[in-house]
Every structure is written in structure tokens, then in C-alpha cells.
Design a protein around this motif. Structure first.
Motif, PDB file in Angstrom:
ATOM      1  N   LEU A  28       0.713  -1.322   0.075  1.00  0.00           N
ATOM      2  CA  LEU A  28      -0.013   0.009   0.082  1.00  0.00           C
ATOM      3  C   LEU A  28       1.025   1.282  -0.118  1.00  0.00           C
ATOM      4  N   VAL A  29       0.640   2.167  -1.121  1.00  0.00           N
ATOM      5  CA  VAL A  29       1.459   3.386  -1.042  1.00  0.00           C
ATOM      6  C   VAL A  29       0.476   4.644  -0.539  1.00  0.00           C
ATOM      7  N   ILE A  30       0.741   5.447   0.381  1.00  0.00           N
ATOM      8  CA  ILE A  30       0.167   6.562   0.640  1.00  0.00           C
ATOM      9  C   ILE A  30       1.106   7.720   0.530  1.00  0.00           C
ATOM     10  N   ASP A  31       0.182   8.712   0.286  1.00  0.00           N
ATOM     11  CA  ASP A  31       1.038  10.275  -0.030  1.00  0.00           C
ATOM     12  C   ASP A  31       0.128  11.421   0.791  1.00  0.00           C
ATOM     13  N   ARG A 199       3.480   4.488 -14.109  1.00  0.00           N
ATOM     14  CA  ARG A 199       3.746   3.294 -14.803  1.00  0.00           C
ATOM     15  C   ARG A 199       4.460   2.671 -13.628  1.00  0.00           C
ATOM     16  N   LEU A 200       5.480   3.146 -12.863  1.00  0.00           N
ATOM     17  CA  LEU A 200       5.883   2.479 -11.594  1.00  0.00           C
ATOM     18  C   LEU A 200       5.086   1.817 -10.761  1.00  0.00           C
ATOM     19  N   LEU A 201       3.682   2.610 -10.578  1.00  0.00           N
ATOM     20  CA  LEU A 201       2.844   2.317  -9.387  1.00  0.00           C
ATOM     21  C   LEU A 201       1.601   1.376 -10.029  1.00  0.00           C
ATOM     22  N   GLU A 202       1.704   1.099 -11.521  1.00  0.00           N
ATOM     23  CA  GLU A 202       0.807   0.198 -11.965  1.00  0.00           C
ATOM     24  C   GLU A 202       0.337  -1.089 -11.021  1.00  0.00           C
ATOM     25  N   GLY A 203      -0.834  -1.219 -10.857  1.00  0.00           N
ATOM     26  CA  GLY A 203      -1.319  -2.543 -10.017  1.00  0.00           C
ATOM     27  C   GLY A 203      -1.035  -2.211  -8.752  1.00  0.00           C
ATOM     28  N   ILE A 204      -0.693  -1.409  -8.011  1.00  0.00           N
ATOM     29  CA  ILE A 204      -0.330  -1.147  -6.633  1.00  0.00           C
ATOM     30  C   ILE A 204      -1.400  -0.270  -6.172  1.00  0.00           C
ATOM     31  N   GLU A 205      -1.936  -0.412  -4.968  1.00  0.00           N
ATOM     32  CA  GLU A 205      -2.977   0.235  -4.210  1.00  0.00           C
ATOM     33  C   GLU A 205      -2.079   1.796  -3.924  1.00  0.00           C
ATOM     34  N   VAL A 206      -2.709   2.852  -4.138  1.00  0.00           N
ATOM     35  CA  VAL A 206      -2.154   4.052  -3.808  1.00  0.00           C
ATOM     36  C   VAL A 206      -3.573   4.788  -3.321  1.00  0.00           C
TER      37      VAL A 206
END
Length: 370
Positions: A28-31, A199-206
Motif C-alpha cells: 500500500l502506497v500513501i502520500d 507506470r511504476l505504480l501500476e497494479g499497486i494500491e495508492v
């Protein structure tokens, strides 16, 4: 529960998240910002990819990094060739034969070398401050016109009050080479940096607009391990005092003309002009949109260097003795946080170029995921 919570959707966080996903981990990526890409974020205005947080030009001699990042974007052939404007006089950067010809009228490398040697001779012994260091490298004329005012604006201090190590070297080329970087690979990602990070974060929950430090215990409970790319002193609630930075303020405007300055970057090197440089964003992509059409308008950003205070965007770490010692103390605290990886420019309190960020994230992810 996620395997990794990545705090910060900038380049370091995005590369680590990509590698963790490839290794079959849940991420999981948050910002806290409303967008991904951190300080390399680009937004489209009038068909132009505008570098919201200052100019970013990708350059590297690291073939491994180049081959990695070009999986996610094609890069154009942009070459950084800034111009210095001193009270209306224009000089080539970095210092090269065009600069020396304009400064002194010399036409051969031998003449230029002789002039520099003559002027360097005024500094005897070990330089005691930035002014003496710069003169010992390039002579007084170049220092006065092209180094002094720009540096004093950048740091908010007189060159005599700045340590010599800030300018360990100034590139001096006795050739007609305007390429600022000595890099084998250089360019701007076609479609902008935001597209690259997406593109780097494709398929990753943000999840955006999420402040990790405001709800730290709840976020920590969601993952086995945290990758933290925010400011290391903020993580520890500034308990050892603030790490200092220099900040930058931008004034961006759309102009109803096709060409403002004819170059991506023009540095204003006199002390009296309040901004340090003007970026004209369209020239990072040769003034054309993705379809090769000429763009009728232009977007410029004036950059103003400023003292950093809490709440401002931190840009450049002040790596003097006091701050370096304070960072070492924070690093000792960080080593006790066995469930947290501190990475990136703010997490490691260091000035990274983009290729160094990628290399550091790849190295750390390999150690972690091996």
C-alpha cells in the motif's frame, strides 16, 4: 495486513513498491499530497508538461539505472545547456570556451587557460571560504559575474560567510561544449514524470491525501513493515531539533507568446534580480506536444531561493557540521526502528539526483526482498 506500507509516492517509494510487487509482496502506497510523483510531479498546462517543483533533468552514467527506468518510459534527447544572464550579458554554462570568449575575448584554449591562471593566483594557501575557493578555481571575473550573486541568493548569505566545501569544484571546460552534465544517458521522459511514476505504480494500491504522521499508529498496524520517505526529524517529532533546509518558491505563469527566452533554463547571476532562474518548461520537450505540433503558448516559472522554516517545502539539506551531527543522532534513533526502512532525500537527509534515488531504492529493495 499488507507486507509493506510505503509512505511517499515519489521516486524512491515508487521504485521500492514496484520491486516489492514484483517479488509477490502486498503493498500500500500513501502520500499526503493529492498527487503521485513527489517533487518530480509534472502537470499539463496548455499542452506543456510543467515541472511543478522545479526543473528535473534525468542524467546518469549508471547503465543499470538507465536500463531499469527506461522500462517505464521512453526518454527524449534533451541536453541541459543553461544560459547565465548577468545584467543583460548572456554567458554559456557550464564555463567553457563560449563563456571565456564572451568574458575576455580569448579565442584559443591556451589563451583562456592563461587568463584563468593569472586570476587564480590572487588566492594563496588554503581557501578559507566559498569566495576564495571559487576564485582559486576560476578567477575573479567569473566569480564576480557568474558565481557570487547566484550563490548568495541560493544560500541567503555572503560568499565570505559560506564554507569553501560548498564549491569543491567548478567545471571548467576548454572546449566548446555546452552540455552541463557529464552523463552518458540524459533526457526527459516523454509524457512527463508523472506518467513515469504512474507506470511504476501500476497494479499497486495508492491512497492520496493521507498524512501518515497524523495517524501513525493506525497506519503502522496495517503493514508488517513501513518504508518511510518523509523527513526523518518529523518522524521522531523533532525531539532532537529541526534539521535545516533551503527552500524554493515558484511563481508560474502562462504567457500568450510562443517563446519567452529560447531556452529551458536561464540563471540570473546578479544579486539585484530577486529570482535565481527562470524555467521555460516547453523547451524540455523542444516546444512541441506529443504529436509533434508546435505549441502556441508558453509557461515560465521564476524560482526564488528562501530560508526554510517548518511548514515550508524542504528542498536542499544544509549539510554543515551542526546539521550533519544532528542527522547522525536521528540515524541512531532510526536504527532502533526495526520495522521501518528510512529512504530517499528526506529520509536520509541527503541531496540525491534522480538516478541516485533509483539506485538507492533498488539496492535497499534487493537487500530487503532477497
Amino acid at each position: 495486513m499488507y507486507d509493506y506500507l510505503v509512505v511517499g509516492a515519489g521516486l524512491y517509494g515508487a521504485v521500492f513498491a514496484q520491486e516489492a510487487k514484483r517479488a509477490g509482496k502486498s503493498v500500500l502506497v500513501i502520500d499526503k499530497r493529492p498527487h503521485v510523483a513527489g517533487n518530480i510531479y509534472t502537470e499539463k498546462i496548455e499542452g506543456i508538461h510543467v515541472h511543478r517543483y522545479g526543473a528535473h533533468i534525468f542524467h546518469t552514467n549508471n547503465k543499470q539505472v538507465w536500463e531499469y527506468i527506461t522500462q517505464f518510459a521512453d526518454f527524449n534527447r534533451f541536453t541541459n545547456s543553461p544560459v547565465a544572464n548577468y545584467k543583460g550579458e548572456l554567458y554559456s554554462m557550464p564555463f567553457n570556451m563560449y563563456t571565456f570568449n564572451k568574458m575576455w575575448g580569448v579565442v584559443t584554449p591556451e589563451q583562456a587557460q592563461k587568463k584563468i591562471e593569472e586570476q587564480r593566483a590572487e588566492i594563496q594557501g588554503e581557501p578559507q571560504n566559498l569566495e576564495q575557493q571559487a576564485i582559486s578555481l576560476v578567477g575573479r571575473d567569473i566569480f564576480e559575474k557568474l558565481v557570487k550573486g547566484y550563490t548568495e541568493k541560493q544560500w541567503g548569505r555572503d560568499c565570505k560567510e559560506l564554507p569553501a566545501f560548498i564549491i569543491k569544484r567548478l567545471p571548467v571546460r576548454l572546449t566548446f561544449d555546452n552540455n552541463y552534465f557529464n552523463a552518458l544517458y540524459q533526457g526527459i521522459p516523454i509524457g512527463g514524470y508523472t506518467k513515469l511514476v504512474e507506470r511504476l505504480l501500476e497494479g499497486i494500491e495508492v491512497r492520496l491525501d493521507r498524512d501518515y504522521l497524523a495517524d501513525k499508529s493506525n497506519w503502522d498496524a496495517m503493514a508488517r513493515k513501513v518504508v518511510y520517505t518523509g523527513a526523518i526529524d518529523a518522524y521522531f517529532n523533532f525531539q532532537l531539533g529541526n534539521l535545516e533546509y533551503r527552500s524554493v518558491r515558484f511563481e508560474t505563469e502562462v504567457l500568450n507568446i510562443p517563446n519567452f527566452q529560447g531556452n529551458a533554463a536561464v540563471n540570473y547571476t546578479d544579486r539585484e534580480t530577486p529570482w535565481t532562474r527562470i524555467i521555460e518548461h516547453k523547451w524540455f520537450e523542444f516546444g512541441k506536444d506529443e504529436h509533434g505540433n508546435e505549441l502556441p503558448k508558453t509557461v515560465i516559472s521564476r524560482e526564488y531561493a528562501s530560508e526554510w522554516k517548518p511548514g515550508d517545502e524542504p528542498y536542499y539539506p544544509v549539510n554543515d557540521e551542526k546539521n550533519s551531527a544532528r542527522y547522525q543522532a536521528y540515524q541512531a534513533l532510526a536504527q532502533r526502528e526495526s520495522h521501518v526502512i528510512f529512504g530517499g532525500r528526506l529520509g536520509e537527509y541527503t541531496y540525491y539526483d534522480m538516478d541516485q534515488v533509483i539506485a538507492a531504492a533498488l539496492e535497499r529493495s534487493r537487500q530487503e526482498l532477497a
